[in-house]
Design a protein around this motif. Sequence first.
Motif, PDB file in Angstrom:
ATOM      1  N   ARG A 161      -9.573  -3.273   1.755  1.00  0.00           N
ATOM      2  CA  ARG A 161      -8.830  -2.009   1.757  1.00  0.00           C
ATOM      3  C   ARG A 161      -9.633  -0.893   1.079  1.00  0.00           C
ATOM      4  O   ARG A 161      -9.604   0.262   1.517  1.00  0.00           O
ATOM      5  CB  ARG A 161      -7.486  -2.202   1.070  1.00  0.00           C
ATOM      6  CG  ARG A 161      -6.488  -3.068   1.858  1.00  0.00           C
ATOM      7  CD  ARG A 161      -5.191  -3.178   1.085  1.00  0.00           C
ATOM      8  NE  ARG A 161      -4.185  -4.002   1.717  1.00  0.00           N
ATOM      9  CZ  ARG A 161      -3.265  -3.564   2.583  1.00  0.00           C
ATOM     10  NH1 ARG A 161      -3.274  -2.291   2.961  1.00  0.00           N
ATOM     11  NH2 ARG A 161      -2.356  -4.381   3.073  1.00  0.00           N
TER      12      ARG A 161
ATOM     13  N   LEU B  52     -10.883   2.482   3.122  1.00  0.00           N
ATOM     14  CA  LEU B  52     -10.556   3.850   2.729  1.00  0.00           C
ATOM     15  C   LEU B  52     -11.822   4.687   2.571  1.00  0.00           C
ATOM     16  O   LEU B  52     -11.878   5.846   3.007  1.00  0.00           O
ATOM     17  CB  LEU B  52      -9.761   3.848   1.425  1.00  0.00           C
ATOM     18  CG  LEU B  52      -9.259   5.216   0.953  1.00  0.00           C
ATOM     19  CD1 LEU B  52      -8.246   5.791   1.935  1.00  0.00           C
ATOM     20  CD2 LEU B  52      -8.661   5.120  -0.447  1.00  0.00           C
TER      21      LEU B  52
ATOM     22  N   LEU C 229       0.833  -1.199   0.000  1.00  0.00           N
ATOM     23  CA  LEU C 229       0.000   0.000   0.000  1.00  0.00           C
ATOM     24  C   LEU C 229       0.867   1.247   0.000  1.00  0.00           C
ATOM     25  O   LEU C 229       1.747   1.410   0.836  1.00  0.00           O
ATOM     26  CB  LEU C 229      -0.907   0.011   1.233  1.00  0.00           C
ATOM     27  CG  LEU C 229      -1.688   1.300   1.507  1.00  0.00           C
ATOM     28  CD1 LEU C 229      -2.726   1.535   0.413  1.00  0.00           C
ATOM     29  CD2 LEU C 229      -2.360   1.241   2.877  1.00  0.00           C
TER      30      LEU C 229
ATOM     31  N   ALA D 138      -0.138   5.369   0.002  1.00  0.00           N
ATOM     32  CA  ALA D 138      -1.360   6.150   0.191  1.00  0.00           C
ATOM     33  C   ALA D 138      -1.024   7.587   0.532  1.00  0.00           C
ATOM     34  O   ALA D 138       0.098   7.918   0.933  1.00  0.00           O
ATOM     35  CB  ALA D 138      -2.216   5.532   1.299  1.00  0.00           C
TER      36      ALA D 138
ATOM     37  N   ALA E  32      -5.136   5.737  -2.669  1.00  0.00           N
ATOM     38  CA  ALA E  32      -4.360   4.549  -2.302  1.00  0.00           C
ATOM     39  C   ALA E  32      -3.938   3.819  -3.567  1.00  0.00           C
ATOM     40  O   ALA E  32      -4.722   3.698  -4.517  1.00  0.00           O
ATOM     41  CB  ALA E  32      -5.186   3.621  -1.418  1.00  0.00           C
TER      42      ALA E  32
ATOM     43  N   VAL F  88      -8.622   4.829  -5.707  1.00  0.00           N
ATOM     44  CA  VAL F  88      -7.863   3.599  -5.480  1.00  0.00           C
ATOM     45  C   VAL F  88      -7.393   3.060  -6.825  1.00  0.00           C
ATOM     46  O   VAL F  88      -8.189   2.919  -7.767  1.00  0.00           O
ATOM     47  CB  VAL F  88      -8.714   2.523  -4.770  1.00  0.00           C
ATOM     48  CG1 VAL F  88      -7.927   1.216  -4.655  1.00  0.00           C
ATOM     49  CG2 VAL F  88      -9.151   3.004  -3.395  1.00  0.00           C
TER      50      VAL F  88
END
Length: 422
Positions: free
Chosen positions: A353, A357, A280, A282, A328, A300
Amino acid sequence: MTEPAQFNHTDPVFISYRHSDGTATTAELAWLLRAAGIPVWRDVDDLPPGDTDERLKQAIDAGLSGAVLVITPDVERSRVIREVESPRLVNLHQTHNEFALGIVNAVQKESQSVDYEAPDRLLNLSSKTLAGVDQKANTRVGLISLIRGMLFHRIAQLRPAVEHDGTFKISVQTRNTPQVYDRTESELDIRVRPSSQGKLPSAEGLRDLADVIQFLPDTVTRASAKRVSITGGAHLSVALALGMALPASRIGHLEVIDQQGHLWKGDGIARMPDPPSLTLAAGETNAYPGDADGRSRVAVYLDLMSPRSDTAFQRFLDHGRQALRAWAHLRHATDDPLDPANAGALAAEAAYRIRELSSLHGNAEVDLMIRGPFAMAILVGSLLNTVRVTAHEWDDAERPVYVATLRLLASTTEGAIRDVLI
């Protein structure tokens, strides 16, 4: 008239229409049927060379699951419709309960209402011969309503086989040209009209899909399936939409068989594995107060392929960062090819995930860009229940960019596709 030896309920639906005033309605109807998963026989796509009457008789006698009569004023001038097509199709309707016959009626009375007596009159049939046949006006709403009935009739006929096998099979393609032979004997053969926009999907095709995808969850549950198995290939925004139309919370077991025959099975729940399989990167901007309705946005990028390719996503951030609360970038932890056996856990982590988020920023809408297999887009989508998503497609017509394509939301009565953006 030759009778089919046995009905195959995955056979196509025949569309009978007059070219002079029924072509536009028929083209729209044909693509809506295909988007709903029902194969179509239409003369301009499927009639082989030779004597027209004989070729039409052969097409009807070869096996159909149903037919639609498109009734327009000029139908009464067509010898082929009145003497070749309609007698055979009406006979199938009258002698076989399994045969689904529908009517799209473009003939109106002076009051501008649908003339429900017109089909019998224009086809030179006895009064009320077609009285029990489902008739709809030649409007978009009418066509969609007709397709809903034909789709549920189809599934009612297929339900015993699905109950016995336990699997509801869906084939999907977004790049194939229309032809009756492009079918797989799956319960549904979803076909979206091919695009003329380079790598992007067809905008018209997406609108067709948006109007009929609402029926997909009910279609599966009506068949009493224990699992859904999807084959084929499609643009990733369409794959994501299909996954969100078949949420794991409602459908249960979901699997995808790719074009190499590999099996990708869903996990059924978004969760974080230990250890994780995704890395990840971010960031947060805290610069955007929200949309007009107060909803924030996050982005994302799920990149599951090697070597990495960040150019289009970076360009998206450079031009759209001011509209985002956060972003992300998720990558597979290794550069090895994805193992289909690990698809369920990987999709579960990606969905976890993405949902996390969105939740951290007030249930923000997610601008989602996926680079990876068609199967993974479906499996991730099936785990994004309640998340508002804008699906993006990669395009390089001028330079590599991500193009907002569909707005999606699972578990709505209107269907998973909220809006077509291209």
